[in-house]
Scaffold this motif. Structure first.
Motif, PDB file in Angstrom:
ATOM      1  N   ALA A 136      -7.731   7.908  26.840  1.00 19.98           N
ATOM      2  CA  ALA A 136      -8.713   8.969  27.053  1.00 19.98           C
ATOM      3  C   ALA A 136      -9.928   8.446  27.813  1.00 19.98           C
ATOM      4  O   ALA A 136     -10.459   9.114  28.713  1.00 19.98           O
ATOM      5  N   LEU A 137     -10.371   7.238  27.486  1.00 18.57           N
ATOM      6  CA  LEU A 137     -11.507   6.649  28.203  1.00 18.57           C
ATOM      7  C   LEU A 137     -11.154   6.381  29.662  1.00 18.57           C
ATOM      8  O   LEU A 137     -12.002   6.545  30.552  1.00 18.57           O
ATOM      9  N   ASN A 138      -9.932   5.976  29.913  1.00 17.11           N
ATOM     10  CA  ASN A 138      -9.508   5.779  31.295  1.00 17.11           C
ATOM     11  C   ASN A 138      -9.533   7.098  32.066  1.00 17.11           C
ATOM     12  O   ASN A 138      -9.892   7.136  33.250  1.00 17.11           O
ATOM     13  N   SER A 139      -9.159   8.164  31.385  1.00 19.60           N
ATOM     14  CA  SER A 139      -9.205   9.477  32.033  1.00 19.60           C
ATOM     15  C   SER A 139     -10.634   9.869  32.375  1.00 19.60           C
ATOM     16  O   SER A 139     -10.908  10.436  33.444  1.00 19.60           O
ATOM     17  N   VAL A 186     -15.596  10.316  36.341  1.00 21.59           N
ATOM     18  CA  VAL A 186     -17.044  10.197  36.189  1.00 21.59           C
ATOM     19  C   VAL A 186     -17.763  10.175  37.533  1.00 21.59           C
ATOM     20  O   VAL A 186     -18.923  10.615  37.634  1.00 21.59           O
ATOM     21  N   HIS A 187     -17.121   9.696  38.584  1.00 22.05           N
ATOM     22  CA  HIS A 187     -17.749   9.662  39.905  1.00 22.05           C
ATOM     23  C   HIS A 187     -17.338  10.857  40.767  1.00 22.05           C
ATOM     24  O   HIS A 187     -18.166  11.409  41.490  1.00 22.05           O
ATOM     25  N   SER A 188     -16.076  11.254  40.688  1.00 26.97           N
ATOM     26  CA  SER A 188     -15.595  12.328  41.554  1.00 26.97           C
ATOM     27  C   SER A 188     -15.975  13.710  41.042  1.00 26.97           C
ATOM     28  O   SER A 188     -16.193  14.631  41.824  1.00 26.97           O
ATOM     29  N   ASP A 189     -16.038  13.892  39.716  1.00 27.04           N
ATOM     30  CA  ASP A 189     -16.340  15.218  39.143  1.00 27.04           C
ATOM     31  C   ASP A 189     -17.127  15.009  37.848  1.00 27.04           C
ATOM     32  O   ASP A 189     -16.570  15.066  36.750  1.00 27.04           O
ATOM     33  N   PRO A 190     -18.444  14.795  37.949  1.00 18.99           N
ATOM     34  CA  PRO A 190     -19.251  14.514  36.755  1.00 18.99           C
ATOM     35  C   PRO A 190     -19.189  15.633  35.721  1.00 18.99           C
ATOM     36  O   PRO A 190     -19.209  15.364  34.513  1.00 18.99           O
TER      37      PRO A 190
END
Length: 269
Positions: A91-94, A99-103
């Motif tokens: 889940a953290l990897n997702s 986090v950068h492409s779609d905050p």
């Protein structure tokens, strides 16, 4: 002791009760007591020892049952502790992917992850939960994946009302669904679907099914954490009284079917 006490009793009271025509010596009474009561005395000793050994055997049996239960609990706890970081890291990897492409999407995933962890921690240390609680936890996980995959992921639910109060191990379905998402949906460009079904059959069993539409995907448990860990947990809880079946083909996609003894939690009724 019984023989000596009996001889003393007869010798002491013979003067008034007249068991003998003439009161004999104590040695003669003792000899007669040995002849008359030796077998009965050994019989009493044998019965006493048999009862003692039976009691000790029962205590050892109870202790063995307790140790076996403690061993099963320890193994289940170890397997659960293996599952918890597994889905957390995924889940953290997702979240990291977005986090950068779609905050905004990453923010929604963090909220969903918070709900997922809260539900998971509420059931920590519990070996069985109601199916409705397991499905609630699974819904939090799928909400996270829907944010990440968008329209590429469609989820179909089919849950019979009478199955909601059945007891299941916590995090039973989540690793199977996770593998179906990873191997059947996220590696494809085209949209796909996952189906989660739960119902009861005429043999008083709980049937659980996780299916995706990709027959070419890697079988669930391909990383050794999904299917194998699920099977190990079920063996701890049910012995051989369960079925776990994997089917793959163009008509069914990839299907995992579980059949468990139908046991209900009263507090969930």
């Amino acid at each position: 002791m019984v023989i000596v006490l009996r001889a003393g009793f007869i010798y002491g009271l013979d003067e008034w009760l007249h068991w003998y025509d003439e009161t004999p010596t104590f040695g003669r009474v003792l000899q007669q007591s040995v002849r008359n009561n030796l077998f009965q005395s050994w019989l009493m000793i044998g019965v006493a020892h048999a009862l003692l050994y039976a009691q000790r055997a029962h205590q050892r049996g109870q202790q063995a049952v307790r140790l076996q239960a403690q061993l099963a609990d320890a193994r289940l706890s170890a397997l659960s502790s293996q599952l918890n970081p597994h889905f957390l890291f995924n889940a953290l990897n997702s979240v990291a992917e977005l986090v950068h492409s779609d905050p905004d999407a990453a923010d929604r995933m963090i909220v969903g992850l918070s709900a997922l962890l809260r539900s998971s921690l509420d059931k920590s240390g519990t070996q069985v939960v109601a199916l409705q609680e397991e499905l609630k936890l699974l819904g939090h996980y799928l909400d996270i994946e829907k944010v990440r995959l968008g329209k590429r992921l469609r989820v179909h639910w089919s849950v019979a009302p009478e199955a909601l109060t059945a007891q299941v191990p916590p995090l039973l379905l989540q690793p199977l669904v996770e593998n179906a998402v990873i191997h059947g949906i996220s590696r494809r460009i085209a949209p796909g679907w996952i189906s989660v079904r739960a119902y009861c059959d005429a043999q008083n069993r709980l049937l659980l099914e996780v299916q995706n539409d990709s027959a070419d995907s890697e079988a669930p448990g391909g990383h050794g954490i999904g299917l194998s860990t699920t099977r190990a947990r079920l063996e701890c809880l049910y012995g051989e009284d369960f079925d776990l079946e994997l089917q793959r083909g163009q008509e069914v996609g990839t299907l995992v079917r579980l059949a468990l003894p139908l046991r209900r939690l009263k507090e969930a009724a």
